[in-house]
Design a protein around this motif. Structure first.
Motif, PDB file in Angstrom:
ATOM      1  N   ARG A 595       0.798  -1.215   0.000  1.00  0.00           N
ATOM      2  CA  ARG A 595       0.000   0.000   0.000  1.00  0.00           C
ATOM      3  C   ARG A 595       0.841   1.280   0.000  1.00  0.00           C
ATOM      4  NH1 ARG A 595      -5.204  -0.597   1.814  1.00  0.00           N
ATOM      5  NH2 ARG A 595      -5.422   1.564   1.123  1.00  0.00           N
ATOM      6  N   SER A 596       2.033   1.255   0.623  1.00  0.00           N
ATOM      7  CA  SER A 596       2.883   2.446   0.709  1.00  0.00           C
ATOM      8  C   SER A 596       4.336   2.039   0.501  1.00  0.00           C
ATOM      9  CB  SER A 596       2.718   3.137   2.072  1.00  0.00           C
ATOM     10  OG  SER A 596       1.430   3.656   2.245  1.00  0.00           O
ATOM     11  N   PRO A 597       4.704   1.607  -0.717  1.00  0.00           N
ATOM     12  CA  PRO A 597       6.038   1.031  -0.930  1.00  0.00           C
ATOM     13  C   PRO A 597       7.187   1.973  -0.625  1.00  0.00           C
ATOM     14  CG  PRO A 597       4.888   1.413  -3.015  1.00  0.00           C
ATOM     15  CD  PRO A 597       3.882   1.588  -1.936  1.00  0.00           C
ATOM     16  N   LEU A 598       6.986   3.292  -0.782  1.00  0.00           N
ATOM     17  CA  LEU A 598       8.078   4.219  -0.491  1.00  0.00           C
ATOM     18  C   LEU A 598       8.286   4.407   1.009  1.00  0.00           C
ATOM     19  CD1 LEU A 598       7.688   6.998  -3.212  1.00  0.00           C
ATOM     20  CD2 LEU A 598       9.285   5.093  -3.141  1.00  0.00           C
ATOM     21  N   ALA A 599       7.405   3.840   1.830  1.00  0.00           N
ATOM     22  CA  ALA A 599       7.609   3.884   3.276  1.00  0.00           C
ATOM     23  C   ALA A 599       8.563   2.791   3.746  1.00  0.00           C
ATOM     24  CB  ALA A 599       6.281   3.762   4.009  1.00  0.00           C
ATOM     25  N   LEU A 600       8.995   1.926   2.831  1.00  0.00           N
ATOM     26  CA  LEU A 600       9.903   0.847   3.196  1.00  0.00           C
ATOM     27  C   LEU A 600      11.352   1.303   3.297  1.00  0.00           C
ATOM     28  CD1 LEU A 600       8.537  -2.081   1.012  1.00  0.00           C
ATOM     29  CD2 LEU A 600       8.354  -1.850   3.480  1.00  0.00           C
ATOM     30  N   CYS A 601      11.676   2.443   2.694  1.00  0.00           N
ATOM     31  CA  CYS A 601      13.056   2.908   2.747  1.00  0.00           C
ATOM     32  C   CYS A 601      13.092   4.317   3.318  1.00  0.00           C
ATOM     33  CB  CYS A 601      13.717   2.853   1.374  1.00  0.00           C
ATOM     34  SG  CYS A 601      12.805   3.667   0.050  1.00  0.00           S
ATOM     35  N   GLY A 602      14.186   4.661   3.981  1.00  0.00           N
ATOM     36  CA  GLY A 602      14.257   5.971   4.600  1.00  0.00           C
ATOM     37  C   GLY A 602      15.647   6.288   5.103  1.00  0.00           C
ATOM     38  N   LEU A 603      15.741   7.400   5.832  1.00  0.00           N
ATOM     39  CA  LEU A 603      16.995   7.879   6.391  1.00  0.00           C
ATOM     40  C   LEU A 603      16.885   7.909   7.909  1.00  0.00           C
ATOM     41  CD1 LEU A 603      17.556  10.917   4.001  1.00  0.00           C
ATOM     42  CD2 LEU A 603      18.621   8.659   3.833  1.00  0.00           C
ATOM     43  N   ALA A 604      17.964   7.517   8.581  1.00  0.00           N
ATOM     44  CA  ALA A 604      17.989   7.534  10.040  1.00  0.00           C
ATOM     45  C   ALA A 604      18.427   8.916  10.517  1.00  0.00           C
ATOM     46  CB  ALA A 604      18.952   6.475  10.554  1.00  0.00           C
ATOM     47  N   LEU A 605      17.667   9.471  11.470  1.00  0.00           N
ATOM     48  CA  LEU A 605      17.968  10.787  12.030  1.00  0.00           C
ATOM     49  C   LEU A 605      18.033  10.688  13.549  1.00  0.00           C
ATOM     50  CD1 LEU A 605      15.689  12.855   9.630  1.00  0.00           C
ATOM     51  CD2 LEU A 605      18.189  12.686   9.559  1.00  0.00           C
ATOM     52  N   ALA A 606      18.093  11.823  14.219  1.00  0.00           N
ATOM     53  CA  ALA A 606      18.317  11.841  15.661  1.00  0.00           C
ATOM     54  C   ALA A 606      17.235  11.058  16.401  1.00  0.00           C
ATOM     55  CB  ALA A 606      18.357  13.284  16.158  1.00  0.00           C
ATOM     56  N   GLY A 607      17.680  10.164  17.307  1.00  0.00           N
ATOM     57  CA  GLY A 607      16.757   9.399  18.133  1.00  0.00           C
ATOM     58  C   GLY A 607      16.211   8.144  17.502  1.00  0.00           C
ATOM     59  N   SER A 608      16.720   7.752  16.346  1.00  0.00           N
ATOM     60  CA  SER A 608      16.142   6.602  15.636  1.00  0.00           C
ATOM     61  C   SER A 608      16.404   5.275  16.338  1.00  0.00           C
ATOM     62  CB  SER A 608      16.683   6.541  14.203  1.00  0.00           C
ATOM     63  OG  SER A 608      18.095   6.527  14.198  1.00  0.00           O
ATOM     64  N   ASN A 609      17.315   5.248  17.317  1.00  0.00           N
ATOM     65  CA  ASN A 609      17.567   4.020  18.065  1.00  0.00           C
ATOM     66  C   ASN A 609      16.720   3.906  19.329  1.00  0.00           C
ATOM     67  OD1 ASN A 609      19.421   3.021  16.271  1.00  0.00           O
ATOM     68  ND2 ASN A 609      21.219   3.722  17.402  1.00  0.00           N
ATOM     69  N   SER A 610      15.759   4.773  19.489  1.00  0.00           N
ATOM     70  CA  SER A 610      14.925   4.739  20.687  1.00  0.00           C
ATOM     71  C   SER A 610      14.136   3.435  20.778  1.00  0.00           C
ATOM     72  CB  SER A 610      13.963   5.930  20.682  1.00  0.00           C
ATOM     73  OG  SER A 610      13.056   5.854  21.757  1.00  0.00           O
ATOM     74  N   THR A 611      13.904   2.967  22.021  1.00  0.00           N
ATOM     75  CA  THR A 611      13.059   1.793  22.215  1.00  0.00           C
ATOM     76  C   THR A 611      11.582   2.154  22.166  1.00  0.00           C
ATOM     77  OG1 THR A 611      13.222   2.107  24.606  1.00  0.00           O
ATOM     78  CG2 THR A 611      14.784   0.574  23.579  1.00  0.00           C
TER      79      THR A 611
END
Length: 729
Positions: A595-611
């Motif tokens: 349904r949203s194939p472009l949501a499968l790829c992206g860039l990691a930014l601040a806080g992306s390792n949050s639990t």
């Protein structure tokens, strides 16, 4: 979605309720499109009996069930069984006096396919003509089903030696297909367009096969031109936003853009949190409605740019300089029009070469499988190579070049600039790095990727207005305020994407130490430029650095609107579709893929390792969100991140990736990477690239190749310089 409707209705209706039977039919048809023939035949046979048991055997639903069952049996090679179903149904229609064109069309088409497969071509043509007459009554012009029936009749006419009628119907079918592509491009959402790529690819492939059959001899040049126009009309669907998303801001468009960005963010938040399928479905449906509203508003303001969606050879040639050529690759799933309809399609690779004042060249490069094998072998050799020159890398590269480039050389001729539209596996390799003797292909031609194909043939006009700020993102702090454990390689845990914990569960990003120095060096380089120097017109007027915890998604989105150059040095990620052992698609990532194939790829930014799922979602920006930004003032975007040119291979359309998203947002030129390169090597190449753009005033494509050539001269391994690719809209 149809399965969920069916599951709900089973709790509300009796087994033989008409609504429940209709939903069973919808699910079966969807599974038919997925190729599940045995299961679908069983379900439709049972459904046929259910219609009879319910006393509904003469209804439209029962007729459509019989037509679908006949189609399944044709695909399975059970042609006499398919005929038996259709003949029984037609006798029932005659007794009931039914004359509706929809049933007539579907049953006649199934009957024609069965007769053709059995070698009864005259009888098949009679039924196909009958189906065509009914289809013209049942459907509006430019409907894909009408085009398919026209192609079926044309194929039979050609097989029976009736060339004039075959050519006439081929022309109509191709004109209808091109009109359908243009209409879809201006009305469908991105996800809807992605979902129908397989259908478009089949239409194009059948159209190309008909052109082969009816356009030879003295008409060969005209047939090649027609084939090119058909291919590029279909390619225009995948890049339709490039045709109309750069309209001036208006009171109607800007609120829709903001609303769409917010809804795309909500989809990511729900996916990250692992919310229920129903909640995610509702969010994606709302986003698609807004996307269609925006597309309609943009279409209304696009004016004569709508013509770009049905490009003509003459228009493309007018935009090409004398020293330019356009090369358009296209995956062609070929099936001989004179072969049985059950014959498997044969994936091949075509290439079209267009030059000003010359006929279009159409070249069949052969079966796709050996090309794919050669491309993958060269990529492996590059990534494993330890020196330059590397014998294995050159051997593999030369083998691939002989397959996909050498056959084009005569048609390209003396051109020194080549714009290239890629397809399928070619998206994953750097064409300009292919070896040619002791040199590289980029030394022979200035090569620029053009996701828009024919639309990309137009040269960008010179821009005299000042360039906006350099917005540079690097040294990102991926951790939340409290450390949550050691970071691991980002791609290590991708297989966890289908778990109930959310689409991005398990992704963790290690700090990229060298990216702080990279963006600071770019800022320092820019400050050495003296105001008033001629080259300063090619350089940004100010610098905005986003690093550490300030490199957030909201900060990037806000700064991007005023960016003249956007440089992002961070991790890129791509989620694969998850599957259970039975092969069924499962999990949030699978739903996003559909349904949203472009949501499968992206860039990691601040806080992306949050639990925290919400905070983790806030620490990422997907390609779908990037596409909603306003980058219309941005002349250059560089994603100095690993794997930022990867994406889903879509039939006939290539890669749904960052490149596509950033051009859709309005960026003129985009540089992305095909694989991960060390921080130190990346920093040196980027400084060399920007120095040539800002100080020497070179075009980005020439500057990038010269920066690469420095590495070649220094005998750097190919993997250290070849992975950077440049595209222009």
């Amino acid at each position: 979605m149809h399965q969920r409707v069916l599951d709900t209705q089973r709790t509300q209706y009796e087994p033989l309720h008409p609504e429940l039977l209709r939903s069973r039919h919808n699910v079966a048809v969807c599974r038919l499109r997925l190729g599940e023939l045995e299961a679908v035949q069983s379900e439709l046979t049972a459904l046929r009996e259910a219609y009879r048991e319910a006393g509904l055997a003469s209804t439209e639903g029962a007729e459509l069930c019989d037509a679908a069952l006949g189609e399944v049996r044709n695909r399975m090679g059970l042609h006499r069984e398919a005929l038996a179903v259709v003949l029984e149904r037609e006798e029932q229609r005659a007794r009931a006096g039914r004359r509706d064109p929809v049933g007539e069309w579907r049953l006649a088409a199934v009957r024609a396919h069965a007769l053709e497969a059995l070698g009864e071509f005259e009888a098949a043509l009679v039924q196909a003509e009958r189906a065509l007459a009914a289809t013209r009554l049942a459907l509006p012009p430019e409907n894909p089903d009408l085009a398919e029936v026209q192609m079926q009749v044309a194929r039979l006419c050609a097989r029976l030696g009736r060339g004039t009628r075959a050519a006439e119907l081929s022309e109509l079918a191709l004109a209808d297909a091109r009109g359908y592509f243009a209409r879809c491009a201006m009305t469908l959402s991105i996800s809807e367009a992605e979902a129908t790529q397989v259908h478009w690819s089949r239409l194009v492939s059948d159209g190309l096969a008909l052109l082969e059959l009816t356009g030879g001899g003295s008409q060969e040049d005209a047939a090649a031109a027609q084939a090119f126009e058909l291919v590029e009309s279909a390619r225009a669907i995948g890049v339709a936003l490039l045709a109309c998303s750069h309209s001036p801001a208006s009171q109607e468009i800007e609120p829709l853009r903001r609303k769409l960005r917010s809804q795309a963010r909500e989809v990511v938040r729900l996916a990250a949190a692992g919310e229920s399928a129903a909640a995610l479905e509702q969010a994606m449906a709302a986003k698609e409605r807004t996307e269609r509203e925006l597309r309609a508003a943009l279409s209304a303001s696009a004016g004569d740019r709508l013509a770009d969606l049905q490009p003509s050879v003459a228009a493309v040639q007018r935009e090409l300089a004398k020293d330019e050529a356009l090369v358009a690759y296209w995956r062609f799933d070929r099936r001989d029009p004179t072969s049985p309809v059950s014959t498997p399609r044969e994936p091949r690779l075509l290439a079209f070469v267009v030059r000003a004042g010359q006929p279009v060249s159409r070249l069949d490069l052969g079966l796709l499988q050996p090309i794919t094998a050669a491309a993958e072998a060269w990529r492996r050799a590059i990534l494993q190579g330890r020196s330059d020159p590397d014998a294995e890398e050159r051997r593999c590269g030369e083998a691939l070049r002989r397959l996909v480039v050498d056959p084009l050389a005569e048609s390209i001729g003396t051109a020194s600039r080549v714009r290239v539209a890629l397809d399928d596996v070619l998206h994953l390799i750097p064409l300009d790095a292919l070896p040619v003797g002791d040199r590289r292909l980029g030394d022979r031609w200035h090569m620029v990727l053009s996701p828009a194909g024919a639309r990309g043939a137009a040269r960008l006009p010179a821009k005299e207005s000042p360039i906006g700020a350099l917005v540079a993102v690097g040294g990102v702090d991926y951790e939340p305020e409290a450390e949550e454990g050691p970071a691991v390689e980002a791609r290590e845990s991708l297989e966890t994407a289908g778990r109930p914990g959310g689409a991005f569960e398990g992704l963790r990003f290690p700090r990229l130490e060298g990216t702080t120095a990279e963006v600071e060096a770019l800022a320092a380089l820019l400050r050495t430029l003296r105001p008033g120097e001629p080259a300063s017109r090619a350089a940004p007027t100010s610098v905005i650095l986003l690093s550490g915890r300030s490199a957030t998604r909201s900060a990037l989105a806000s700064a991007a609107a005023g960016a003249g150059v956007l440089h992002v040095a961070t991790h890129g990620f791509f989620l694969e579709r998850s599957e259970d052992p039975s092969g069924a698609r499962t999990g949030t990532a699978a739903r996003l893929a559909e349904r949203s194939p472009l949501a499968l790829c992206g860039l990691a930014l601040a806080g992306s390792n949050s639990t925290s799922a919400d905070r983790r979602a806030e620490g990422m920006i997907t390609a779908e969100e990037l596409a909603t930004l306003d980058l219309s003032r941005c002349r250059l975007v560089v994603l100095s991140a690993c794997d930022t040119n990867l994406g889903t291979l879509s039939a006939g359309q290539g890669v749904a990736s960052f490149q596509k998203a950033l051009h859709a947002a309005g960026a003129a030129t985009v540089v992305t990477s095909l694989w991960k390169v060390s921080d130190e090597t990346t920093r040196g190449l980027m400084l060399s690239f920007y120095r040539r753009v800002w100080f020497e005033g070179l075009s980005p494509e020439e500057a990038l190749w010269r920066a690469k050539s420095e590495r070649v001269a220094g005998r750097s391994p190919v993997r250290d310089w070849a992975g950077w690719v440049l595209s222009r809209r």
